[in-house]
Write a protein that holds these residues in place. Sequence first.
Motif, PDB file in Angstrom:
ATOM      1  N   GLU A 151      70.849 -26.984  14.614  1.00  0.00           N
ATOM      2  CA  GLU A 151      70.808 -25.570  14.996  1.00  0.00           C
ATOM      3  C   GLU A 151      70.379 -25.430  16.458  1.00  0.00           C
ATOM      4  OE1 GLU A 151      68.591 -22.902  12.537  1.00  0.00           O
ATOM      5  OE2 GLU A 151      69.570 -23.569  10.693  1.00  0.00           O
ATOM      6  N   GLN A 152      69.382 -26.197  16.849  1.00  0.00           N
ATOM      7  CA  GLN A 152      68.906 -26.148  18.231  1.00  0.00           C
ATOM      8  C   GLN A 152      69.992 -26.630  19.201  1.00  0.00           C
ATOM      9  OE1 GLN A 152      65.355 -28.530  17.903  1.00  0.00           O
ATOM     10  NE2 GLN A 152      64.054 -26.778  17.396  1.00  0.00           N
ATOM     11  N   LYS A 153      70.723 -27.660  18.801  1.00  0.00           N
ATOM     12  CA  LYS A 153      71.814 -28.154  19.652  1.00  0.00           C
ATOM     13  C   LYS A 153      72.906 -27.092  19.816  1.00  0.00           C
ATOM     14  CE  LYS A 153      71.197 -32.988  18.230  1.00  0.00           C
ATOM     15  NZ  LYS A 153      71.766 -34.077  17.392  1.00  0.00           N
ATOM     16  N   LEU A 157      73.988 -25.472  23.298  1.00  0.00           N
ATOM     17  CA  LEU A 157      75.375 -25.579  23.744  1.00  0.00           C
ATOM     18  C   LEU A 157      75.916 -24.212  24.162  1.00  0.00           C
ATOM     19  CD1 LEU A 157      78.089 -27.046  24.071  1.00  0.00           C
ATOM     20  CD2 LEU A 157      78.437 -26.795  21.597  1.00  0.00           C
ATOM     21  N   ILE A 158      75.688 -23.202  23.327  1.00  0.00           N
ATOM     22  CA  ILE A 158      76.184 -21.852  23.635  1.00  0.00           C
ATOM     23  C   ILE A 158      75.431 -21.261  24.820  1.00  0.00           C
ATOM     24  CG2 ILE A 158      76.460 -19.516  22.735  1.00  0.00           C
ATOM     25  CD1 ILE A 158      76.716 -20.813  19.928  1.00  0.00           C
ATOM     26  N   LEU A 207      69.151 -17.163  21.429  1.00  0.00           N
ATOM     27  CA  LEU A 207      69.681 -16.703  22.714  1.00  0.00           C
ATOM     28  C   LEU A 207      68.979 -15.432  23.184  1.00  0.00           C
ATOM     29  CD1 LEU A 207      73.505 -17.265  22.075  1.00  0.00           C
ATOM     30  CD2 LEU A 207      71.971 -18.702  23.416  1.00  0.00           C
ATOM     31  N   LEU A 208      68.695 -14.535  22.257  1.00  0.00           N
ATOM     32  CA  LEU A 208      68.034 -13.277  22.615  1.00  0.00           C
ATOM     33  C   LEU A 208      66.566 -13.480  22.961  1.00  0.00           C
ATOM     34  CD1 LEU A 208      69.556 -10.844  19.948  1.00  0.00           C
ATOM     35  CD2 LEU A 208      70.187 -11.059  22.356  1.00  0.00           C
ATOM     36  N   HIS A 216      71.375 -12.020  27.516  1.00  0.00           N
ATOM     37  CA  HIS A 216      71.187 -11.058  26.430  1.00  0.00           C
ATOM     38  C   HIS A 216      72.454 -10.218  26.239  1.00  0.00           C
ATOM     39  CE1 HIS A 216      66.573 -11.147  27.321  1.00  0.00           C
ATOM     40  NE2 HIS A 216      66.995 -12.230  26.693  1.00  0.00           N
ATOM     41  N   ASP A 217      73.039  -9.757  27.350  1.00  0.00           N
ATOM     42  CA  ASP A 217      74.252  -8.936  27.264  1.00  0.00           C
ATOM     43  C   ASP A 217      75.377  -9.675  26.542  1.00  0.00           C
ATOM     44  OD1 ASP A 217      73.390  -6.593  28.463  1.00  0.00           O
ATOM     45  OD2 ASP A 217      73.917  -7.230  30.474  1.00  0.00           O
ATOM     46  N   LYS A 218      75.600 -10.906  26.942  1.00  0.00           N
ATOM     47  CA  LYS A 218      76.675 -11.686  26.333  1.00  0.00           C
ATOM     48  C   LYS A 218      76.385 -11.962  24.858  1.00  0.00           C
ATOM     49  CE  LYS A 218      78.526 -13.914  30.505  1.00  0.00           C
ATOM     50  NZ  LYS A 218      79.879 -13.352  30.343  1.00  0.00           N
TER      51      LYS A 218
END
Length: 346
Positions: A151-153, A157-158, A207-208, A216-218
């Motif tokens: 999950e962390q990977k 990656l994203i 990500l948030l 955050h926007d993406k």
Amino acid sequence: MMSILRVFCDTLPHIPSHRADPIFTLLLETSGPQYLYHVFVFVLELCSRDRGLASQFSYFLQNLTVHFGLSDLLGTSVGLIKTLAALPDKLTKMTGKTHKVRLDSGVELTFNDMKHYNYFKLGLATQLYLLTTNKHFTGLLSEFEKDKGDEQKLAELIELSLSIMIHYQDSHGDKFVDMLNKRLTGVTTSVTAGLPSSLFISVVRALLSTDTSLLHDKSLNMLLNRVKGESGWTDELEENTVSLLDTLLKLADAHNLTWKVLELLVKKIGAKYPEEFGKVLGSATSHLGKNPSDELRNCICTSLQVLGVRSVAHLPDLVKVSTANIQDNSVVLSAVITTVPQFTSA
């Protein structure tokens, strides 16, 4: 081991194609799957100096990946995107007529000029795109079993793919940058689309939780699009999504898009979680008096419609805040008036 792999990669043009795959598969079985990343890097360095090799060796690299499981491929993918993120925009250090670049992984690469350097960077993005969109990888991803390390990977990656696109956002129109962004957009689209929904929510939460506003926007856009298309709301998915509400509310001041996401969520699952979405309505009411927007007003109206009598605790504050600016908040007052009869009939 790296030096041995480099020797084999440098001689790859002289190895018959039908021999290359079994030789390198045996090498990686002996050395360990973590060295798949190094094979990619060494081969791409070779291709950056001779573009004629790119097509042939691209096929070779992707064939190698079918021998590895998801965790190993994610480790390779993260290594490639980390390399791309760490590479400077320009070459500076020269040794004779060549440029030397030392990676954090300990690998030292040699480039003749900026053209070859950009070929290498584009090669990284292209191979990452091909890796994350091939049938083997997407099939493994669709059968993903919960694993915190993986999950962390995925989140890394994203995140790094989006961060690189943000880094180059002022350079649109540059052929190299446009191609790079196209490849990385393909990576994020493929990976997020292939994630089971509950895992997708976990990745978005990570990500948030970063401190980068553009990220955050993406991420909010990815979440909005995913929620729009989601039809199979399992209990696990609902619970994971509800646990994301506090994170979303913390971003509401800086990102109006948050209210669009929250409005869609209250439509989808608000009726089943009135207490949690009641808190969203309370926060939205507070924001209406400080930082109003059309997205916020729409979220309030939808929340009143979905929650009905369960929104009673927020009506006095809503009326007070709305009447302070009746002209702008008339749509909210109309929603309140529409909700009131539900109390008398309840």
